[in-house]
Design a protein around this motif. Sequence first.
Motif, PDB file in Angstrom:
ATOM      1  N   GLN A 121     -48.990   4.096  -1.565  1.00 20.43           N
ATOM      2  CA  GLN A 121     -49.512   5.169  -2.407  1.00 20.43           C
ATOM      3  C   GLN A 121     -48.484   6.297  -2.520  1.00 20.43           C
ATOM      4  OE1 GLN A 121     -53.329   6.849  -1.214  1.00 20.43           O
ATOM      5  NE2 GLN A 121     -53.906   6.904  -3.368  1.00 20.43           N
ATOM      6  N   ASP A 160     -51.116   9.492   7.434  1.00 22.92           N
ATOM      7  CA  ASP A 160     -50.315  10.680   7.122  1.00 22.92           C
ATOM      8  C   ASP A 160     -48.843  10.447   7.467  1.00 22.92           C
ATOM      9  OD1 ASP A 160     -52.338  12.342   6.122  1.00 22.92           O
ATOM     10  OD2 ASP A 160     -52.719  13.295   8.062  1.00 22.92           O
ATOM     11  N   VAL A 196     -56.238   8.187  10.251  1.00 19.22           N
ATOM     12  CA  VAL A 196     -55.797   9.223   9.313  1.00 19.22           C
ATOM     13  C   VAL A 196     -54.411   9.729   9.715  1.00 19.22           C
ATOM     14  CG1 VAL A 196     -56.255  11.540   8.411  1.00 19.22           C
ATOM     15  CG2 VAL A 196     -58.133   9.882   8.649  1.00 19.22           C
ATOM     16  N   ALA A 256     -62.688   5.238  -1.854  1.00 18.02           N
ATOM     17  CA  ALA A 256     -62.638   6.514  -1.126  1.00 18.02           C
ATOM     18  C   ALA A 256     -61.285   6.704  -0.448  1.00 18.02           C
ATOM     19  CB  ALA A 256     -63.769   6.581  -0.104  1.00 18.02           C
ATOM     20  N   ILE A 257     -60.755   5.623   0.121  1.00 18.05           N
ATOM     21  CA  ILE A 257     -59.439   5.702   0.779  1.00 18.05           C
ATOM     22  C   ILE A 257     -58.354   6.036  -0.234  1.00 18.05           C
ATOM     23  CG2 ILE A 257     -57.667   4.307   1.935  1.00 18.05           C
ATOM     24  CD1 ILE A 257     -60.070   2.829   3.321  1.00 18.05           C
ATOM     25  N   THR A 315     -58.758   7.572  -3.056  1.00 18.21           N
ATOM     26  CA  THR A 315     -58.987   8.913  -3.603  1.00 18.21           C
ATOM     27  C   THR A 315     -58.473   9.969  -2.630  1.00 18.21           C
ATOM     28  OG1 THR A 315     -60.887   8.145  -4.855  1.00 18.21           O
ATOM     29  CG2 THR A 315     -60.747  10.516  -4.437  1.00 18.21           C
ATOM     30  N   ASP A 316     -58.885   9.864  -1.362  1.00 22.57           N
ATOM     31  CA  ASP A 316     -58.413  10.776  -0.316  1.00 22.57           C
ATOM     32  C   ASP A 316     -58.792  10.193   1.033  1.00 22.57           C
ATOM     33  OD1 ASP A 316     -57.667  12.769   1.434  1.00 22.57           O
ATOM     34  OD2 ASP A 316     -58.861  14.337   0.480  1.00 22.57           O
ATOM     35  N   TYR A 317     -57.848   9.491   1.652  1.00 26.33           N
ATOM     36  CA  TYR A 317     -58.140   8.816   2.921  1.00 26.33           C
ATOM     37  C   TYR A 317     -58.553   9.787   4.027  1.00 26.33           C
ATOM     38  CZ  TYR A 317     -53.256   9.986   4.027  1.00 26.33           C
ATOM     39  OH  TYR A 317     -52.068  10.644   4.238  1.00 26.33           O
ATOM     40  N   ARG A 318     -58.180  11.045   3.896  1.00 26.72           N
ATOM     41  CA  ARG A 318     -58.541  12.025   4.923  1.00 26.72           C
ATOM     42  C   ARG A 318     -60.048  12.302   4.960  1.00 26.72           C
ATOM     43  NH1 ARG A 318     -54.118  13.600   2.321  1.00 26.72           N
ATOM     44  NH2 ARG A 318     -52.177  13.628   3.485  1.00 26.72           N
ATOM     45  N   THR A 319     -60.725  12.063   3.853  1.00 24.18           N
ATOM     46  CA  THR A 319     -62.179  12.299   3.784  1.00 24.18           C
ATOM     47  C   THR A 319     -62.959  11.002   3.564  1.00 24.18           C
ATOM     48  OG1 THR A 319     -62.095  12.719   1.393  1.00 24.18           O
ATOM     49  CG2 THR A 319     -61.834  14.633   2.871  1.00 24.18           C
ATOM     50  N   ALA A 320     -62.340   9.861   3.877  1.00 23.34           N
ATOM     51  CA  ALA A 320     -62.943   8.561   3.592  1.00 23.34           C
ATOM     52  C   ALA A 320     -63.701   7.966   4.783  1.00 23.34           C
ATOM     53  CB  ALA A 320     -61.867   7.582   3.125  1.00 23.34           C
ATOM     54  N   ALA A 366     -50.990   3.568   2.690  1.00 25.80           N
ATOM     55  CA  ALA A 366     -50.563   4.970   2.610  1.00 25.80           C
ATOM     56  C   ALA A 366     -49.114   5.056   2.138  1.00 25.80           C
ATOM     57  CB  ALA A 366     -50.728   5.653   3.967  1.00 25.80           C
TER      58      ALA A 366
END
Length: 150
Positions: free
Chosen positions: A71, A117, A113, A98-99, A101-106, A68
């Motif tokens: 990124q 963040d 999460v 997926a992480i 792309t958007d770890y919040r929805t992975a 995180a």
Amino acid sequence: MYIATIDENEAEGALQDVYQAFRPKPGFIPDHTSVFSLRPDVLVAWRAFQASIRKNMRLRRYELVTMAAAQALGCRYCLLAHGAILLENGFSIDQLRAILTDYRTAGLEPVEVAAMDFAARVARNANEIRAADVEGMRAPGHDDAQILDT
């Protein structure tokens, strides 16, 4: 790199010891090791610092928060290195994608999460961390020591 480094074949003394310690793991001398070739004592101290943090975190959590931060900073080198560690430790390429792309929805745990963040926010600008950010870490279950580790 834009600075001169000491090649593995030219290394002597402490630097040769450092290179030998790092060669067996990835099979080559990583850039983050050779960049410290002019100051091997600093690399040894840096690695000891990292180890002191890692010993308090599960590998999975450490790698996720490091990704995180990488990124957030746009560090492809770190993303590749830490992504490879996750792949070696049970993550699939689809999960990793997926992480990234958007770890919040992975499909990660809420506590993971929140840690990602927080790590991303600290990496972008630690001066902007507020009490609400710390509370955002406590809500899913982090204690203060875990917040510090992150």
